[in-house]
Scaffold this motif. Structure first.
Motif, PDB file in Angstrom:
ATOM      1  N   LEU A  56     -29.843  60.960  -1.008  1.00 27.29           N
ATOM      2  CA  LEU A  56     -29.497  62.123  -1.575  1.00 27.29           C
ATOM      3  C   LEU A  56     -30.201  63.441  -1.152  1.00 27.29           C
ATOM      4  CD1 LEU A  56     -28.515  61.309  -5.187  1.00 27.29           C
ATOM      5  CD2 LEU A  56     -27.023  62.091  -3.508  1.00 27.29           C
ATOM      6  N   SER A  57     -31.495  63.247  -0.888  1.00 23.22           N
ATOM      7  CA  SER A  57     -32.325  64.344  -0.381  1.00 23.22           C
ATOM      8  C   SER A  57     -32.070  64.821   0.857  1.00 23.22           C
ATOM      9  CB  SER A  57     -33.796  63.854  -0.521  1.00 23.22           C
ATOM     10  OG  SER A  57     -34.765  64.839   0.122  1.00 23.22           O
ATOM     11  N   GLY A  58     -31.575  63.441   1.764  1.00 21.18           N
ATOM     12  CA  GLY A  58     -30.919  63.824   3.220  1.00 21.18           C
ATOM     13  C   GLY A  58     -29.707  64.532   3.063  1.00 21.18           C
ATOM     14  N   GLU A  59     -28.814  64.435   2.161  1.00 23.13           N
ATOM     15  CA  GLU A  59     -27.547  64.860   2.068  1.00 23.13           C
ATOM     16  C   GLU A  59     -27.955  66.492   1.491  1.00 23.13           C
ATOM     17  OE1 GLU A  59     -24.565  63.418  -0.298  1.00 23.13           O
ATOM     18  OE2 GLU A  59     -25.021  61.550   0.114  1.00 23.13           O
ATOM     19  N   ARG A  60     -28.814  66.710   0.483  1.00 23.19           N
ATOM     20  CA  ARG A  60     -29.155  68.160   0.140  1.00 23.19           C
ATOM     21  C   ARG A  60     -29.735  68.785   1.342  1.00 23.19           C
ATOM     22  NH1 ARG A  60     -33.959  69.523  -1.792  1.00 23.19           N
ATOM     23  NH2 ARG A  60     -34.421  67.476  -2.661  1.00 23.19           N
ATOM     24  N   HIS A  61     -30.812  68.434   2.109  1.00 22.60           N
ATOM     25  CA  HIS A  61     -31.102  69.028   3.188  1.00 22.60           C
ATOM     26  C   HIS A  61     -30.051  69.502   4.333  1.00 22.60           C
ATOM     27  CE1 HIS A  61     -35.479  67.258   2.398  1.00 22.60           C
ATOM     28  NE2 HIS A  61     -35.230  68.265   1.657  1.00 22.60           N
ATOM     29  N   ALA A  62     -29.070  68.552   4.609  1.00 20.45           N
ATOM     30  CA  ALA A  62     -27.967  68.722   5.352  1.00 20.45           C
ATOM     31  C   ALA A  62     -26.988  69.951   5.180  1.00 20.45           C
ATOM     32  CB  ALA A  62     -27.128  67.429   5.602  1.00 20.45           C
ATOM     33  N   ALA A  63     -26.809  69.900   3.586  1.00 22.15           N
ATOM     34  CA  ALA A  63     -26.179  70.966   3.010  1.00 22.15           C
ATOM     35  C   ALA A  63     -26.750  72.284   3.128  1.00 22.15           C
ATOM     36  CB  ALA A  63     -25.759  70.655   1.784  1.00 22.15           C
ATOM     37  N   LEU A  64     -28.082  72.315   3.189  1.00 24.87           N
ATOM     38  CA  LEU A  64     -28.761  73.723   3.150  1.00 24.87           C
ATOM     39  C   LEU A  64     -28.979  74.135   4.667  1.00 24.87           C
ATOM     40  CD1 LEU A  64     -31.968  72.679   1.119  1.00 24.87           C
ATOM     41  CD2 LEU A  64     -30.586  74.276   0.394  1.00 24.87           C
ATOM     42  N   GLY A  65     -29.009  73.275   5.436  1.00 18.85           N
ATOM     43  CA  GLY A  65     -28.675  73.308   6.964  1.00 18.85           C
ATOM     44  C   GLY A  65     -27.574  74.140   7.444  1.00 18.85           C
ATOM     45  N   GLU A  66     -26.463  73.417   6.841  1.00 22.43           N
ATOM     46  CA  GLU A  66     -25.172  73.938   7.155  1.00 22.43           C
ATOM     47  C   GLU A  66     -24.893  75.262   6.586  1.00 22.43           C
ATOM     48  OE1 GLU A  66     -22.041  71.080   5.903  1.00 22.43           O
ATOM     49  OE2 GLU A  66     -22.928  69.363   6.920  1.00 22.43           O
ATOM     50  N   ALA A  67     -25.671  75.530   5.328  1.00 19.57           N
ATOM     51  CA  ALA A  67     -25.508  77.014   4.679  1.00 19.57           C
ATOM     52  C   ALA A  67     -26.458  77.999   5.485  1.00 19.57           C
ATOM     53  CB  ALA A  67     -25.771  76.923   3.196  1.00 19.57           C
ATOM     54  N   GLY A  68     -27.129  77.543   6.347  1.00 20.28           N
ATOM     55  CA  GLY A  68     -27.997  78.629   7.012  1.00 20.28           C
ATOM     56  C   GLY A  68     -29.456  78.722   6.639  1.00 20.28           C
ATOM     57  N   PHE A  69     -29.788  77.537   5.856  1.00 22.45           N
ATOM     58  CA  PHE A  69     -31.241  77.564   5.327  1.00 22.45           C
ATOM     59  C   PHE A  69     -31.979  76.659   5.717  1.00 22.45           C
ATOM     60  CE2 PHE A  69     -28.483  79.639   2.117  1.00 22.45           C
ATOM     61  CZ  PHE A  69     -29.223  80.792   1.846  1.00 22.45           C
ATOM     62  N   GLU A  70     -33.338  76.656   5.615  1.00 19.95           N
ATOM     63  CA  GLU A  70     -34.296  75.456   6.153  1.00 19.95           C
ATOM     64  C   GLU A  70     -33.839  73.957   5.614  1.00 19.95           C
ATOM     65  OE1 GLU A  70     -38.438  76.070   6.636  1.00 19.95           O
ATOM     66  OE2 GLU A  70     -37.913  77.743   5.322  1.00 19.95           O
ATOM     67  N   ALA A  71     -33.658  73.179   6.400  1.00 18.42           N
ATOM     68  CA  ALA A  71     -33.260  71.784   5.522  1.00 18.42           C
ATOM     69  C   ALA A  71     -34.326  70.965   5.210  1.00 18.42           C
ATOM     70  CB  ALA A  71     -32.499  70.809   6.758  1.00 18.42           C
ATOM     71  N   ARG A  72     -34.838  71.688   4.272  1.00 19.04           N
ATOM     72  CA  ARG A  72     -36.142  70.786   3.641  1.00 19.04           C
ATOM     73  C   ARG A  72     -36.581  71.783   2.309  1.00 19.04           C
ATOM     74  NH1 ARG A  72     -41.520  73.108   4.863  1.00 19.04           N
ATOM     75  NH2 ARG A  72     -41.336  75.243   5.704  1.00 19.04           N
ATOM     76  N   ALA A  74     -38.445  73.733   1.071  1.00 21.96           N
ATOM     77  CA  ALA A  74     -38.698  75.171   1.200  1.00 21.96           C
ATOM     78  C   ALA A  74     -37.318  75.780   1.143  1.00 21.96           C
ATOM     79  CB  ALA A  74     -39.450  75.679   2.105  1.00 21.96           C
ATOM     80  N   GLY A  75     -36.383  75.415   1.757  1.00 23.82           N
ATOM     81  CA  GLY A  75     -34.869  75.883   2.040  1.00 23.82           C
ATOM     82  C   GLY A  75     -34.246  75.893   0.789  1.00 23.82           C
ATOM     83  N   MET A  76     -34.490  74.947  -0.292  1.00 25.45           N
ATOM     84  CA  MET A  76     -33.912  74.951  -1.430  1.00 25.45           C
ATOM     85  C   MET A  76     -34.250  76.182  -2.380  1.00 25.45           C
ATOM     86  SD  MET A  76     -31.812  72.883  -3.134  1.00 25.45           S
ATOM     87  CE  MET A  76     -30.866  73.581  -4.618  1.00 25.45           C
ATOM     88  N   PRO A  86     -30.049  81.071 -12.808  1.00 30.34           N
ATOM     89  CA  PRO A  86     -30.940  80.841 -13.563  1.00 30.34           C
ATOM     90  C   PRO A  86     -30.969  79.217 -14.040  1.00 30.34           C
ATOM     91  CG  PRO A  86     -30.248  82.750 -14.551  1.00 30.34           C
ATOM     92  CD  PRO A  86     -29.005  82.425 -13.577  1.00 30.34           C
ATOM     93  N   GLU A  87     -29.919  78.677 -14.389  1.00 28.14           N
ATOM     94  CA  GLU A  87     -29.737  77.356 -14.740  1.00 28.14           C
ATOM     95  C   GLU A  87     -30.135  76.567 -13.450  1.00 28.14           C
ATOM     96  OE1 GLU A  87     -27.195  79.541 -15.667  1.00 28.14           O
ATOM     97  OE2 GLU A  87     -27.882  79.831 -17.528  1.00 28.14           O
ATOM     98  N   ASP A  88     -29.387  76.968 -12.254  1.00 28.52           N
ATOM     99  CA  ASP A  88     -29.842  76.120 -10.941  1.00 28.52           C
ATOM    100  C   ASP A  88     -31.402  76.032 -11.138  1.00 28.52           C
ATOM    101  OD1 ASP A  88     -27.210  75.725 -10.690  1.00 28.52           O
ATOM    102  OD2 ASP A  88     -26.897  77.429  -9.450  1.00 28.52           O
ATOM    103  N   GLY A  89     -31.954  77.221 -10.967  1.00 22.30           N
ATOM    104  CA  GLY A  89     -33.519  77.198 -10.833  1.00 22.30           C
ATOM    105  C   GLY A  89     -34.316  76.330 -11.654  1.00 22.30           C
ATOM    106  N   SER A  90     -33.616  76.309 -13.186  1.00 19.37           N
ATOM    107  CA  SER A  90     -34.356  75.486 -13.957  1.00 19.37           C
ATOM    108  C   SER A  90     -34.095  73.813 -13.593  1.00 19.37           C
ATOM    109  CB  SER A  90     -33.688  75.343 -15.460  1.00 19.37           C
ATOM    110  OG  SER A  90     -34.081  76.710 -15.967  1.00 19.37           O
ATOM    111  N   LEU A  91     -32.877  73.607 -12.957  1.00 16.86           N
ATOM    112  CA  LEU A  91     -32.559  72.154 -12.711  1.00 16.86           C
ATOM    113  C   LEU A  91     -33.485  71.754 -11.644  1.00 16.86           C
ATOM    114  CD1 LEU A  91     -30.691  69.740 -12.577  1.00 16.86           C
ATOM    115  CD2 LEU A  91     -29.363  71.015 -10.879  1.00 16.86           C
ATOM    116  N   TRP A  92     -33.783  72.731 -10.585  1.00 15.58           N
ATOM    117  CA  TRP A  92     -34.939  72.448  -9.293  1.00 15.58           C
ATOM    118  C   TRP A  92     -36.026  72.221  -9.831  1.00 15.58           C
ATOM    119  CZ3 TRP A  92     -35.396  70.681  -4.965  1.00 15.58           C
ATOM    120  CH2 TRP A  92     -36.412  71.141  -4.033  1.00 15.58           C
ATOM    121  N   GLN A  93     -36.550  72.994 -10.844  1.00 16.62           N
ATOM    122  CA  GLN A  93     -37.906  72.754 -11.430  1.00 16.62           C
ATOM    123  C   GLN A  93     -37.951  71.586 -12.083  1.00 16.62           C
ATOM    124  OE1 GLN A  93     -40.702  74.625 -10.649  1.00 16.62           O
ATOM    125  NE2 GLN A  93     -39.131  75.881  -9.411  1.00 16.62           N
ATOM    126  N   GLN A  94     -36.875  71.182 -12.900  1.00 21.59           N
ATOM    127  CA  GLN A  94     -36.781  69.737 -13.495  1.00 21.59           C
ATOM    128  C   GLN A  94     -36.969  68.701 -12.482  1.00 21.59           C
ATOM    129  OE1 GLN A  94     -33.654  69.306 -16.221  1.00 21.59           O
ATOM    130  NE2 GLN A  94     -34.518  67.451 -17.070  1.00 21.59           N
TER     131      GLN A  94
END
Length: 155
Positions: A56-72, A74-76, A86-94
């Protein structure tokens, strides 16, 4: 993938990390209780979850890369600043917090395993006979191990 893909993957990652935390807590209880059968059942579950989380982490990194962000990771952070709520940010922090907790639980469980292993090795050492120093010379003049034989007495 669309712009919301990283957050969709992140929701599934949170679900899996929460399951992993539950397994790590069960593992810790089983280690304390020395419940080998329970530990044996938990190990494949833990391995499966870790593998699925890595995918899943690899999928998220690929999605970030496809969206033009770093695929790691920091890109998130950058993606969240551009597209997240804000809810997305909370989810990431969780996810980050639960990942840290899982790493710490896994570290503690490793320490418990090492302690149990040392205890077991100590117990096994106590069961071994003391080392024999010096041997008996055989017919060739070389030292042979000192063994106790059960001979018979002629009398």
């Amino acid at each position: 993938m669309h712009d919301g893909a990283p957050i969709l993957v992140l929701r599934e990652e949170l679900r899996l990390i929460t399951s992993l935390l539950d397994i790590l807590k069960e593992e810790q209880q089983s280690l304390v209780a020395a419940d080998i059968d329970k530990l044996s059942a938990l190990t494949p579950q833990k391995s499966d979850l870790i593998g699925r989380m890595a995918a899943l982490s690899g999928e998220r990194h690929a999605a970030l890369g496809e969206a033009g962000f770093e695929a790691r990771e920091a890109g998130m952070e950058t993606w969240l600043a551009a597209h997240g709520t804000p809810e997305d940010g909370s989810l990431w922090q969780q996810v980050l917090a639960e990942t840290r907790e899982a790493k710490e639980l896994n570290r503690l469980n490793g320490m418990l395993i090492n302690k149990q292993l040392a205890h077991t090795q100590s117990g096994l050492q106590a069961l071994r006979p003391p080392a024999q120093t010096g041997g008996v010379y055989g017919p060739s003049g070389r030292t042979t191990p000192n063994t106790t034989s059960r001979g018979f007495l002629a009398g």
